[in-house]
Design a protein around this motif. Sequence first.
Motif, short mmCIF file in Angstrom:
data_model
loop_
_atom_site.label_atom_id
_atom_site.label_comp_id
_atom_site.label_asym_id
_atom_site.label_seq_id
_atom_site.Cartn_x
_atom_site.Cartn_y
_atom_site.Cartn_z
N LEU A 1 12.64 1.74 1.88
CA LEU A 1 12.23 1.22 3.18
C LEU A 1 11.55 -0.15 3.02
N LEU A 2 10.83 -0.33 1.94
CA LEU A 2 10.23 -1.65 1.68
C LEU A 2 11.31 -2.71 1.52
N ARG A 3 12.38 -2.33 0.85
CA ARG A 3 13.45 -3.30 0.57
C ARG A 3 14.16 -3.75 1.85
N VAL A 4 14.08 -2.92 2.91
CA VAL A 4 14.73 -3.32 4.16
C VAL A 4 13.73 -3.81 5.20
N GLY A 5 12.48 -4.09 4.75
CA GLY A 5 11.55 -4.81 5.62
C GLY A 5 10.39 -4.05 6.20
N LEU A 6 10.10 -2.84 5.72
CA LEU A 6 8.95 -2.10 6.22
C LEU A 6 7.66 -2.89 6.02
N GLN A 7 6.78 -2.88 7.02
CA GLN A 7 5.55 -3.67 6.96
C GLN A 7 4.27 -2.85 6.96
N GLY A 8 4.37 -1.56 7.25
CA GLY A 8 3.16 -0.73 7.31
C GLY A 8 3.49 0.73 7.14
N VAL A 9 2.44 1.53 6.97
CA VAL A 9 2.62 2.97 6.79
C VAL A 9 1.47 3.68 7.49
N GLU A 10 1.79 4.82 8.10
CA GLU A 10 0.80 5.59 8.84
C GLU A 10 -0.06 6.39 7.85
N VAL A 11 -1.10 5.76 7.39
CA VAL A 11 -1.99 6.37 6.39
C VAL A 11 -2.92 7.38 7.05
N LEU A 12 -3.55 6.97 8.14
CA LEU A 12 -4.56 7.79 8.80
C LEU A 12 -3.93 8.70 9.86
N TYR A 13 -2.89 9.40 9.46
CA TYR A 13 -2.19 10.31 10.37
C TYR A 13 -3.03 11.55 10.61
N GLY A 14 -3.02 12.02 11.86
CA GLY A 14 -3.86 13.16 12.20
C GLY A 14 -3.58 14.41 11.38
N GLY A 15 -2.34 14.60 10.92
CA GLY A 15 -1.99 15.78 10.16
C GLY A 15 -2.17 15.65 8.65
N HIS A 16 -2.64 14.49 8.17
CA HIS A 16 -2.78 14.29 6.73
C HIS A 16 -4.04 14.95 6.18
N THR A 17 -3.92 15.47 4.97
CA THR A 17 -5.08 15.96 4.24
C THR A 17 -5.81 14.76 3.63
N PRO A 18 -7.07 14.94 3.22
CA PRO A 18 -7.78 13.85 2.54
C PRO A 18 -7.01 13.32 1.34
N SER A 19 -6.34 14.21 0.60
CA SER A 19 -5.56 13.79 -0.56
C SER A 19 -4.39 12.91 -0.15
#
Length: 275
Positions: free
Chosen positions: A205-223
Amino acid sequence: MPKRVELHCHSIYSDGTLTPAELVARAVKSGVDLLVLTDHDSISGAADLFAAAAGANLQARLGIEINCAGEGAADRVHILGYGFRADAPGFAERLAEFRDRRTIRAKRIVENLRALGIGIDFEQVRAGAFETLGRPHVADALRRLGVVKSRKEAFERFLIKGKPGYVDSMGPSPAEAIALIRDAGGAACLAHPQTAGKENELEELLRVGLQGVEVLYGGHTPSQIRTYGDWAASRGLLACGGSDCHGPGTGRDERLGIEYDEAAYGAVMERIEAC
């Protein structure tokens, strides 16, 4: 001071159950400083969103979420867009095309369900949707018919891959979705990365131009927050996040907003405003 930011939520214009005005009211009650509406393949909630936000003295922006299709992990990729020009040439037309494909998919899902002896028709699905159609609207129709008790049950019994009602996504490829957002002057970010594959697939996805990622997603664990945060930081990506709230009756009725420290909030606003 920390800020409460919501960069991922849905209204009745896609598969949410709240109007944009109701989302604004909920955001104010939750102490949200910035609300971004990210309906699937639709920007039609913009006027309602901005009118309600102006009356509530809330910062609001228009976003988008585009569901992708393709081999392997590609059919689990969703791309969020921020800061784009809604009037960019061809932008609204491509979204309309994506919605048309969703309608075709929904009709095929209904055909599969009817072949199982379930008395459902497409108009029952269409009646429950305001604009963008999706599998959740099929699930809601099944619930109204008494076949299932919830969206979750409908997906688990009929609508996920490998179940008898499933039809493959007909959305654009991740590269097409990213290009559409970027060509409209926006920032393209990966939604809920835990569903989007392993690291090598994210690198594509980076190679085709992705600029960000949903890090602080509500369903994510601390890890998961640490893992995706480190991955984003090491590649110079915007770390965004939100609750992915869909509203009452959806099984995804989370409180709006994620806490951002001042630096993270500043980075988000700088990227959105720079687009």
